[in-house]
Design a protein around this motif. Structure first.
Motif, PDB file in Angstrom:
ATOM      1  N   ILE B  96       0.892  -1.235   0.048  1.00  0.00           N
ATOM      2  CA  ILE B  96       0.008   0.072  -0.063  1.00  0.00           C
ATOM      3  C   ILE B  96       0.796   1.300  -0.079  1.00  0.00           C
ATOM      4  N   PHE B 177      -5.216  -0.519   5.573  1.00  0.00           N
ATOM      5  CA  PHE B 177      -5.641   0.267   4.666  1.00  0.00           C
ATOM      6  C   PHE B 177      -5.998   1.759   4.901  1.00  0.00           C
ATOM      7  N   TRP B 178      -6.118   1.873   6.657  1.00  0.00           N
ATOM      8  CA  TRP B 178      -6.376   2.993   7.323  1.00  0.00           C
ATOM      9  C   TRP B 178      -5.216   3.701   7.638  1.00  0.00           C
ATOM     10  N   GLY B 264     -12.126  -2.295   3.584  1.00  0.00           N
ATOM     11  CA  GLY B 264     -10.796  -1.842   3.342  1.00  0.00           C
ATOM     12  C   GLY B 264     -10.357  -1.678   1.844  1.00  0.00           C
ATOM     13  N   ILE B 265     -10.705  -2.641   0.975  1.00  0.00           N
ATOM     14  CA  ILE B 265     -10.741  -2.405  -0.515  1.00  0.00           C
ATOM     15  C   ILE B 265     -11.196  -1.341  -1.079  1.00  0.00           C
ATOM     16  N   HIS B 267     -12.111   1.352   0.695  1.00  0.00           N
ATOM     17  CA  HIS B 267     -11.579   2.748   1.417  1.00  0.00           C
ATOM     18  C   HIS B 267     -10.286   2.860   0.446  1.00  0.00           C
ATOM     19  N   TYR B 268      -9.693   1.856  -0.083  1.00  0.00           N
ATOM     20  CA  TYR B 268      -8.199   1.813  -0.589  1.00  0.00           C
ATOM     21  C   TYR B 268      -8.276   2.994  -1.891  1.00  0.00           C
ATOM     22  N   ARG B 269      -7.160   4.081  -1.678  1.00  0.00           N
ATOM     23  CA  ARG B 269      -7.033   5.039  -2.653  1.00  0.00           C
ATOM     24  C   ARG B 269      -5.446   4.855  -3.074  1.00  0.00           C
ATOM     25  N   SER B 270      -5.359   4.491  -4.156  1.00  0.00           N
ATOM     26  CA  SER B 270      -4.011   4.439  -4.576  1.00  0.00           C
ATOM     27  C   SER B 270      -3.194   5.641  -4.329  1.00  0.00           C
TER      28      SER B 270
END
Lengths: 263, 273
Positions: B96, B177-178, B264-265, B267-270
């Motif tokens: 990440i 993720f957070w 989580g997925i 919420h994920y921002r690249s």
């Protein structure tokens, strides 16, 4: 000397930057402290009250547990590969070219790191332990002083061990085998896994002639009054000097082995 | 691909990925063996400590060495298999941070399967071997009146245990993720949890017991099955059917974890550039 003091100070200050990691680490140490204390106390369930096993009462064993957890970060009992990494990526050559002593360069930084972690990790861990369990405290101010003096020596012996097996990287590029061997040896021989006096006599005889016990067992014995102050600190000073000497001998041979990789 | 692939196909592909990764490692035979040996060595210390404790003491919380070894065996086997199957989860946080997680998401498998198979190694084979040995030691020494339901309880405990540790390693990845800070605290629950349930649960205080039964149901996969196998009454006074709770609670735990993973997925921002 001034230079080494500055190096120590830098690495002391650096440690205060990782606040979240410190809190997470304190949490983990505390959970393991409670876990191990419970396990040790359960061993004493079927013993008569105030029974002492290998010189440890239940309360002393719990104290030993929390000192062990408190010193994990300052003293470092497990993997530490900072020098090995510089051997791998070649920066070790730059460090060796610097106008200072290679051993003292790392040693002063490690003492600075250790001093910071006494404040950020050891003291908070012991405080948490004393809130959750009845710990035994040193009996006199001399014992307090002896314990406090013993910690820098514990860091010194640990550093020398780490320094030496890191230099191993000059001879062997794959250090995993040797490092796990060192980790197990350190865990058992320093007394971090179990109080040394609980092992069979033959194992104790072996451990007592090795340097590892200076890293944890001797500070614990100084705290609990199981060894005289002169003998405890004397052993630590002896081992610190011997180990520093060994480091320089090994360094002498390692410097001849330097091969600059890549280009 | 026109149709979504089935779970079976997904498993087959994951298996192939794992075997390719494994073959890659086997190419460096010495390094491969050394890694297994190292892991074996490190876990030896744990077993050494157990035996050394019982060199000085006869019982722990009223349990004998063989009885505690039974808890060790179940926990070690479940932990090592669970860890091997989800080793890739360790990579999620660094992926990440570096933005490489994007690549994981674009592969044709489900995101979890992709993350789990992003690495596969037999690092924990050493621990598995030890777990099996210590379990064998325990089973040969304790007096168990074997029956079909006891064998079933043991088998279910193992399977639930593997699933539970897989879920726990996933939880660690979910948090990343957070936040990238302080995720190590979860280690207290994964490694701490597997250590904790290697000893009888009644030796712990109320908080730890509650935590490792009702929040992280690790206690249900070693302690209650062991009580049942050894025909011991529960010193905590829970009803008999407690032994049956392990599997449904683990399923529930896995479902919550799966939900958390999907959150989580989403919420994920690249972080990519």
């Amino acid at each position: 000397m001034r230079m080494y003091y500055e190096l120590a100070k830098r690495s002391f200050q650096q440690q205060f930057a990782y606040r979240a990691a410190t809190l997470a680490g304190l949490f983990t140490n505390s959970v393991f402290g409670v876990l191990l204390s419970s396990v040790y106390l359960a061993l004493f369930w079927d013993q008569p009250a105030n029974a002492s096993v290998g010189g440890f009462t239940a309360a002393q064993t719990v104290t030993y547990t929390w000192i062990g957890q408190a010193l994990i970060m300052p003293v470092i009992f497990w993997g530490w590969f900072l020098i090995t990494n510089t051997i791998r990526d070649g920066t070790v050559v730059m460090d060796m070219l610097k106008p200072m002593d290679f051993f003292l360069y790392w040693y002063s930084r490690d003492l600075g790191r250790g001093a910071a972690q006494i404040i950020t990790r050891a003291i908070p861990t012991l405080t948490i332990g004393s809130i959750l369990f009845d710990l035994v405290w040193p009996e006199s101010w001399q014992r307090w002083a002896a314990f406090l003096i013993s910690v820098p020596f514990a860091i010194t012996v640990s550093f020398c061990l780490r320094f030496m097996f890191n230099l191993w990287g000059f001879w062997m590029l794959d250090h995993r085998g040797i490092s796990s061997l060192i980790i197990v040896m350190t865990g058992v021989f320093s007394g971090h896994l179990l109080p040394v006096s609980w092992y069979p006599p033959w194992a104790q005889n072996l451990i007592n002639v090795l340097p590892f016990r200076s890293m944890l067992m001797t500070p614990v014995e100084l705290w609990l009054g199981q060894v005289s102050i002169a003998q405890g600190l004397g052993m630590q000073v002896f081992w610190s000097l011997v180990m520093i000497g060994c480091c320089y001998v090994l360094l002498h041979y390692a410097e001849r082995k330097v091969v600059v990789q890549g280009g | 691909m026109d149709r979504p692939i089935t779970f079976r196909e997904e498993l087959r592909i994951a298996g192939r990925i794992a075997s390719i990764r494994l073959r890659g490692q086997m190419a460096y035979r010495a390094s491969f063996l050394l890694q297994i040996f190292s892991n074996f060595l490190i876990n030896t210390a744990e077993i050494l400590a157990l035996f050394a404790m019982f060199y000085r003491f006869d019982t722990m919380g009223g349990w004998t060495l063989s009885e505690v070894a039974l808890l060790h065996g179940i926990s070690m086997v479940a932990f090592s298999i669970g860890d091997m199957l989800t080793i890739g989860m360790d990579n999620v946080a660094p992926q990440i941070r570096s933005g490489e997680f994007d690549r994981v998401l674009t592969r044709p498998l489900s995101s979890w399967m992709n993350a789990a198979t992003s690495e596969f190694n037999l690092r924990h084979l050493g621990q598995l071997v030890q777990g099996v040995i210590i379990l064998g030691f325990a089973l040969s020494r304790v007096d168990i009146a074997w029956s079909i339901d006891k064998a079933l309880v043991l088998a279910l405990a193992m399977i639930s245990g593997i699933a539970l540790f897989m879920a726990l390693f996933t939880v660690e990845a979910i948090f990343s993720f957070w936040t990238v800070n302080g995720v190590e605290a979860i280690n207290a629950f994964t490694y701490g949890g597997s250590d904790l349930v290697q000893f009888p649960l009644h030796i712990y205080g109320r908080t730890l017991r509650f935590l490792f039964l009702y929040v992280i149901p690790a206690g249900f996969i070693t302690y209650y099955p062991a009580l049942y196998l050894l025909d011991k009454p529960d010193p905590l006074g829970m009803p008999d059917w407690f032994v049956l709770l392990g599997t449904p609670i683990t399923v529930l735990f896995c479902l919550v974890t799966a939900w958390g993973w999907n959150q989580g997925i989403r919420h994920y921002r690249s972080t990519g550039s």
